[in-house]
Structures are given as C-alpha cells and as structure tokens.
Design an enzyme around this catalytic site. Structure first.
Site, short mmCIF file in Angstrom:
data_model
loop_
_atom_site.label_atom_id
_atom_site.label_comp_id
_atom_site.label_asym_id
_atom_site.label_seq_id
_atom_site.Cartn_x
_atom_site.Cartn_y
_atom_site.Cartn_z
N LYS A 274 -39.98 -45.08 8.72
CA LYS A 274 -40.14 -43.68 8.30
C LYS A 274 -39.13 -42.80 9.01
CE LYS A 274 -45.14 -43.88 7.46
NZ LYS A 274 -46.46 -43.30 7.84
N GLY B 85 -44.95 -36.38 3.95
CA GLY B 85 -45.37 -36.17 2.57
C GLY B 85 -44.77 -37.19 1.61
N ARG C 231 -50.33 -25.88 8.01
CA ARG C 231 -50.49 -24.79 7.05
C ARG C 231 -51.90 -24.79 6.45
NH1 ARG C 231 -48.17 -29.17 4.37
NH2 ARG C 231 -49.57 -29.92 2.74
N GLU D 80 -53.93 -35.69 9.09
CA GLU D 80 -53.96 -36.70 8.02
C GLU D 80 -54.11 -38.09 8.62
OE1 GLU D 80 -50.97 -34.77 4.64
OE2 GLU D 80 -50.53 -36.72 5.52
N ARG E 255 -56.85 -30.39 -9.61
CA ARG E 255 -55.66 -29.54 -9.75
C ARG E 255 -55.25 -29.54 -11.21
NH1 ARG E 255 -51.63 -30.44 -4.59
NH2 ARG E 255 -53.25 -30.73 -3.00
N LEU F 238 -49.87 -50.31 6.26
CA LEU F 238 -51.25 -50.55 5.81
C LEU F 238 -51.23 -50.66 4.29
CD1 LEU F 238 -53.07 -48.00 8.16
CD2 LEU F 238 -52.58 -50.40 8.59
N ASN G 117 -50.54 -31.38 9.22
CA ASN G 117 -50.04 -30.26 8.43
C ASN G 117 -50.42 -28.96 9.12
OD1 ASN G 117 -49.12 -32.04 6.42
ND2 ASN G 117 -51.17 -32.12 5.56
N VAL H 231 -53.63 -26.68 -0.08
CA VAL H 231 -54.08 -26.44 -1.45
C VAL H 231 -55.58 -26.74 -1.56
CG1 VAL H 231 -53.84 -27.19 -3.86
CG2 VAL H 231 -51.80 -27.03 -2.40
N HIS I 236 -47.26 -39.02 -4.59
CA HIS I 236 -47.50 -38.15 -3.45
C HIS I 236 -47.95 -36.75 -3.84
CE1 HIS I 236 -46.04 -41.35 -0.93
NE2 HIS I 236 -44.94 -41.42 -1.66
#
Ligand code: MV4
Length: 463
Positions: A172, A178, A305, A289, A351, A217, A303, A308, A249
């Site tokens: 990564k 994200g 923030r 997360e 959504r 995983l 995160n 959503v 994602h």
C-alpha cells in the site's frame, strides 16, 4: 481541567457564522445543524450550482468560481476570501473536497478562523497511512500484521518482511487510502515487480513513493467505529457500522450496528479507539476503519471528517453528530459521557446515485418527477427537488435514504418500503439495483463481506 473562559472560548473558537465549504445534500445537512444551534450560515457555490436551493436557505450565498471543482469547491483562496467577505468565523468542510486537506485546515486557523474538524496535525498524521498505523499500534489499537514503517529499498530485507508476514501480502502507498495505490502480492514471484509498479503509481498520484506492507486479508468485512472528541480530554465512541456493501470502493449501503458482532467483542476495540484519540490529542469527529475477519478486528485507516454514512449512527445513538461536531469546534465540553451512549435498534442507509442502474455510468439531466418516502423511521437527506438539474461535474450522490427500526429484519422491511415509495424520473438512478439488493437472501442473513456486492453483480449480469 477547570473550565475557564480561555478554555471554553479561545480566540479561534468564537464564531456565530459558519461558511459551509461544500454542496449537495451535506451542505443542506450542515445548514440545518447550524440553524438549530442558532448560528448563521454562508453558502458557497460554483457556477453550476447557482440555482441550488441550499443557496437561498442560507443567510448569505456567494458564487466563488466556475463549475469545475478545482476552481470552486477546491479553491482554498476563493473560500478564504468568501469567508472574510461574508464575515464568517468558521468553515465547515463537509466530506470530500477540502475536508481532509491538512494545508487547508492550517490556512484556515492561520487566518484566525475555526476549521470545523481536527487539527491540521491530526489530519496530516492520518493522511499518511504509515504514521496513522504507527500511532494506532502505539495506542494499542489492533492492526493488520506488518511493520508500521516504510518499506526499505534493499530487496533481501523486503523479501524477509514478506516471509515474516506470510503470503499473500498487500503493498500500500503511504499517501493512498480509500482503495487507491495498493496491490495484492500472492507469492514471492511477483513481489519486487508489484513494489516497483506501486511505487511508481504512488510517486505520480501522491507525490510520495513511500510504501508499506501488510498481510492481505481475503474475505473481511469493513466495520468502522465513530468517535467524537472535545478539546478538554473527553472522548466517546458511538458504536459501529458495517460498510462492506461497496462497489469499486464506493459504498452503496451502510448499516448500524454491524450485524452479528457481539458487544463483548467490539467493546475492547471501541475503548482502544478512545484511548488512541486521547493519546494523539484528537478533536472533532472521526472514524476508525477496520477489517473484520474470523472474529478479529484489524485497523486500516482513520477518516478525519464527517462521513456520508453518519446518519445510521445518528439514528441508532439518537445523537446529532453534526451539531456535536460544531459544538466541540466552538470549544464546548462534550455534553455526554460514554455511559450516556446507548445504541438502539437497527439502521440502514442507501445511497441514491444519479447513474445507470446497470452500467453505473453517471446520469446528468433534469429531475422531471420526484416522490420521496416518509413515515416512522424513515429519513431522507437530499438537496434535490422536481425540476432540479443534476450536473455532470460532481459526485453522483443525489439522496440518502435512511431507515431505523427495532430489529435488522424490520429495518430491511422498512427500507424495501422506503425504496418502493421513491420515484425519481428524468434521470437514471440506482434505485432498481437497490430494490433488488434488498431482496437478496444472503444480504438479509448478514452473510456478506467486502467482495459480496461485486460478486452479486457479476452473477446478476450473467443471469
Ligand atoms: C486491505 C484489504 C485486505 N487486506 N488491507 C481498500 C480500501 C482501503 N481503505 C483499504 N482496502 C483494503 N485493505 C489488507 N491488509 C482489503 C481492502 C479492500 C477493501 C477494504 C474495505 C472496503 C472495501 C474493500 C474492497 C477491496 C479491498
């Protein structure tokens, strides 16, 4: 800590007007919270959003640039200028756009304004996924096996790290997150090639070649924990959400609580998140997360923030997360303790996107007819109305359908009812797809992981 005037209302904390540096449903949601707190609001827009109703419901409304987000909702100088012109003392960034931009948070504070969010330094720590992991490991939050340091250059050392973790591993980018900048490595054969490719992508996309390695995983669920912290050392966690129902994602359905997670298994994880917030001096709302596999939790990202999917936690906890977020930014002491937090019932969020139900391609145009569901346990967060023009410039999210009921099964029934009562004409939406998903047996039984939705779509296409 004794409450002094300095602590409760430091210079940057005093504001009576909030500029909302966002658009769409979240601009509407934040405005509502501000009004309920007695705060005045300033809305901003791009040229494409000039006619948006969120402009006329705000106390003032400024067009700050052309339709392209880079020249409007991402234009830091224009937003700071608008804030000064309108006389606002704080900026709420919403989600997306500038919400996790440490340089922007810093510029806001340096201008003598309040950034409604964490400190620039917290945003920067969590923005670098390696420093985030290091902070979490130091605080005792369970993490995915793998070092909390950047991969070295030496091939032999890299091979050793991979062997120690055990294949498959995942590479990564420290600057990613994200779902961007990552590559799975099934075996030693492709290790160095995968690293070289990911490094180049990371250099281009994030301006940093820094990478790290973790155990991959294979069939986890995505479970997250919501926290809120004040500036006085008070932290609470507000239960958990399952956001495994995603495609490329992009989350499609979220629920709270995550199904089938026993309280005694999540409790230590929630407490570890609280501990981590205290250790890093976090302020504001945040989300930890985790991947959850075979009964264990593994931290992946934080995160910094408002998210959503915050409404599912609002409906289960009974708290107004946006109001609480603004109040802690004002320097107020959190008016609840962990003992006051009780999560009740079950909540789902769908959504609704302006996109083709089969191809998922964005669908712009005019909403010619709109009927929204209502009734007990049904909430709709949206900025659209009949006659609204969905522009092609921004995210395709046009509404969030959120339901709450005593049990998961009843919440699913309520969502079917809500989806049946939703009519949007003139543009394509993903509503047919959501209706089909809420008829799925495995989903109803909670037998899903992060790959479920994409597999389900593949089968559905083949049929
Ligand atoms: C992983 C993983 C498996 N193992 N890390 C994707 C988004 C980013 N937040 C991290 N992601 C993943 N990290 C390890 N060690 C699988 C994913 C992943 C994923 C995670 C959450 C939700 C959806 C996902 C879809 C594909 C891959």
């Amino acid at each position: 800590m004794p409450e002094t005037s300095e602590h409760s209302a430091a210079a940057g904390h005093r504001f009576d007007t909030v500029l909302i540096a966002n658009r769409g449903e979240i601009a509407v949601r934040i405005q509502r919270a501000c009004r309920e707190l007695g705060l005045k609001t300033v809305a901003i827009c791009s040229e494409a959003d000039r006619e948006a109703p969120y402009g006329s419901t705000a106390d003032s409304f400024l067009c700050i640039g052309p339709s392209s987000a880079a020249k409007s909702y991402l234009n830091q100088d224009a937003i700071l200028l608008a804030t000064r012109l309108a006389g606002a003392g704080a900026i709420h960034p919403g989600y997306g756009f500038l919400s996790e931009n440490a340089a922007f948070a810093d510029a806001v504070e340096k201008a003598g304004l309040t950034f409604i969010g964490p400190t620039a330094s917290s945003i920067a720590i969590m923005g670098d996924k390696i420093s985030a992991k290091r902070a979490m490991m130091a605080a005792g939050v369970p993490c995915v096996p793998g070092p909390d340091t950047a991969l070295p250059d030496d091939p032999a050392t890299i091979e050793h790290i991979a062997l120690e973790i055990g294949y498959p591993v995942i590479i990564k980018a420290a600057g990613g997150g994200g779902g961007r900048g990552m590559r799975v490595v099934p075996s030693a054969n492709s290790l160095h090639e995968a690293i070289a490719l990911t490094r180049e992508e990371a250099r281009k996309a994030f301006g940093s070649p820094s990478l790290y390695m973790e155990k991959f995983l294979e069939h986890p669920r995505h479970i997250e924990i919501q926290v809120i912290c004040d500036d006085h050392g008070n932290v609470v966690w507000l239960g958990h959400r399952d956001c495994s129902m995603q495609r490329r994602h992009q989350k499609v359905v979220e629920e709270a609580p995550a199904a089938g997670i026993a309280p005694d298994i999540i409790q230590p994880v929630g407490l570890a998140c609280v501990q981590a917030c205290l250790q890093i001096g976090y302020r504001g709302v945040g989300t930890f997360e985790f991947l959850y596999e075979d009964g264990a939790f593994y931290f992946i990202e934080m995160n910094t923030r408002l998210q959503v999917e915050h409404p599912v936690t609002e409906l289960t906890s009974g708290l107004d997360i946006v109001q609480a977020q603004i109040r802690v930014a004002q320097g107020h002491v959190l008016d609840l303790t962990q003992g006051d937090v009780t999560c009740e019932g079950h909540s789902f969020e769908c959504r609704i996107n302006a996109e083709d139900s089969d191809s998922f391609l964005p669908s712009a145009g005019v909403v010619t007819h709109l009927a929204l569901p209502a009734g007990p346990g049904i909430r709709v967060d949206t900025h659209i109305h009949a006659g609204y023009k969905v522009s092609p410039y921004y995210d395709s999210l046009i509404a969030k359908l959120i339901v709450h009921a005593p049990t998961r099964a009843e919440a699913m029934t309520r969502m079917r009812e809500a989806l049946a009562g939703t009519e949007i004409e003139g543009i394509s939406t993903n509503i047919p797809f959501l209706r089909a998903l809420f008829e799925d047996g495995a989903f109803a039984r909670g037998e899903t992981d992060i790959h479920y939705l994409e597999q389900w779509l593949k089968l559905r296409r083949a049929a």
